[in-house]
Design a protein around this motif. Structure first.
Motif, short mmCIF file in Angstrom:
data_model
loop_
_atom_site.label_atom_id
_atom_site.label_comp_id
_atom_site.label_asym_id
_atom_site.label_seq_id
_atom_site.Cartn_x
_atom_site.Cartn_y
_atom_site.Cartn_z
N UNK A 72 17.20 7.31 24.72
CA UNK A 72 16.00 8.46 24.50
C UNK A 72 15.73 8.95 26.05
N UNK A 73 16.50 8.78 26.88
CA UNK A 73 16.23 9.06 28.23
C UNK A 73 14.94 8.49 28.98
N UNK A 74 14.51 7.26 28.13
CA UNK A 74 13.63 6.66 28.93
C UNK A 74 14.14 6.04 30.21
N UNK A 75 13.89 6.53 31.42
CA UNK A 75 14.61 6.35 32.64
C UNK A 75 14.34 5.07 33.13
N UNK A 76 13.29 4.50 33.01
CA UNK A 76 12.95 3.11 33.27
C UNK A 76 13.84 2.18 32.66
N UNK A 77 14.38 2.39 31.42
CA UNK A 77 15.49 1.70 30.75
C UNK A 77 16.90 2.04 31.27
N UNK A 78 17.11 3.46 31.42
CA UNK A 78 18.40 3.75 31.95
C UNK A 78 18.82 3.19 33.17
N UNK A 79 17.92 3.05 34.04
CA UNK A 79 18.06 2.60 35.38
C UNK A 79 18.52 1.37 35.49
N UNK A 80 18.24 0.43 34.28
CA UNK A 80 18.69 -0.93 34.12
C UNK A 80 20.19 -0.90 33.71
N UNK A 81 20.83 0.09 33.36
CA UNK A 81 22.01 0.18 32.86
C UNK A 81 23.24 -0.50 33.81
N UNK A 82 24.13 -1.22 33.52
CA UNK A 82 25.05 -1.72 34.66
C UNK A 82 26.48 -1.45 34.18
N UNK A 83 27.54 -2.01 34.78
CA UNK A 83 28.85 -1.54 34.47
C UNK A 83 29.26 -1.77 33.15
N UNK A 84 28.76 -2.78 32.38
CA UNK A 84 29.06 -2.93 31.18
C UNK A 84 28.82 -1.63 30.32
N UNK A 85 27.52 -1.12 30.65
CA UNK A 85 27.04 0.08 29.96
C UNK A 85 27.60 1.31 29.80
N UNK A 86 28.49 1.58 31.39
CA UNK A 86 29.13 2.38 31.70
C UNK A 86 30.49 2.57 30.86
N UNK A 87 31.04 1.22 30.90
CA UNK A 87 32.17 1.23 29.90
C UNK A 87 32.02 1.28 28.43
N UNK A 88 30.87 0.77 28.12
CA UNK A 88 30.63 1.30 26.54
C UNK A 88 30.19 2.55 26.42
N UNK A 89 29.53 3.20 27.24
CA UNK A 89 29.55 4.93 27.04
C UNK A 89 30.72 5.53 27.32
N UNK A 90 31.64 5.28 28.06
CA UNK A 90 32.78 5.76 27.96
C UNK A 90 33.67 5.66 26.85
N UNK A 91 33.58 4.81 26.04
CA UNK A 91 34.11 4.56 24.67
C UNK A 91 33.01 5.37 23.49
#
Length: 203
Positions: A72-91
């Motif tokens: 939901x673009x809650x930036x306090x949550x998004x800031x905690x995303x890591x490499x695994x999240x990037x790979x997940x989002x790329x799929x």
């Protein structure tokens, strides 16, 4: 091409929204109305970054998917995303799968936290760039202004990514920092009245 079209209700509207009822709804209910909620401001600056090189219609169609993908673009949550999240989002086929833009959103979330700590809110920062002095352009609106150049420069200095002056001006238009509805658009006066009644947040 005319800068106006007549909608199904007989009202004149900005011609850019003529192609689809969802676009008309976005134009009528969102575009240009002043926003002070930090989460909405963060969402919009990120989605404008994703739009770079694409159309806003592409992003609007995927907006709900983006919201689900980015908490939901809650930036306090998004800031905690890591490499695994990037790979997940790329799929994730529901969003724009661009590694640089995904990484920029995560980076910008961390920068948004810093901005909130410094100014009290994102709104208090962004509304210092309100463009009340910008002239309205009957022959068409610009894609970049001096104010959007300054905003872009300031954001980049603070470490934000994918926030060029064109992206920043589209953000300003959508979030009500300027009123770029055509003067004869049925919603120009409505937006102007809301902007006049709006009290920009301060630090």
């Amino acid at each position: 091409m005319s800068n106006l079209f007549e909608g199904p209700d007989g009202q004149s509207r900005c011609s850019w929204c003529a192609s689809h009822p969802d676009y008309i709804r976005y134009h009528d209910e969102e575009w240009g109305y002043p926003v002070s909620e930090d989460q909405r401001l963060f969402e919009k600056i990120c989605l404008e970054g994703f739009q770079s090189g694409l159309s806003w219609w592409t992003i609007l169609q995927k907006r709900d998917n983006f919201r689900a993908a980015f908490e939901g673009f809650a930036f306090h949550k998004v800031a905690a995303f890591g490499q695994a999240d990037i790979e997940r989002l790329l799929q994730d086929k529901g969003i724009v799968r661009h590694r640089g833009k995904i990484a920029a959103t995560i980076n910008n979330a961390a920068r948004a936290i810093e901005m909130q700590q410094e100014f009290g809110s994102l709104a208090a920062f962004f509304w210092t760039y309100e463009g009340r002095e910008e002239a309205r352009h009957i022959e068409g609106v610009p894609s970049v202004t001096e104010i959007s150049k300054r905003l872009s420069k300031d954001l980049k200095k603070r470490g934000w990514n994918f926030v060029g002056p064109t992206t920043c001006y589209a953000f300003m238009q959508a979030m009500g920092l300027v009123n770029d509805h055509h003067p004869d658009c049925a919603h120009h006066a409505k937006v102007e009245a809301e902007r006049a009644a709006f009290t920009p947040p301060v630090k």
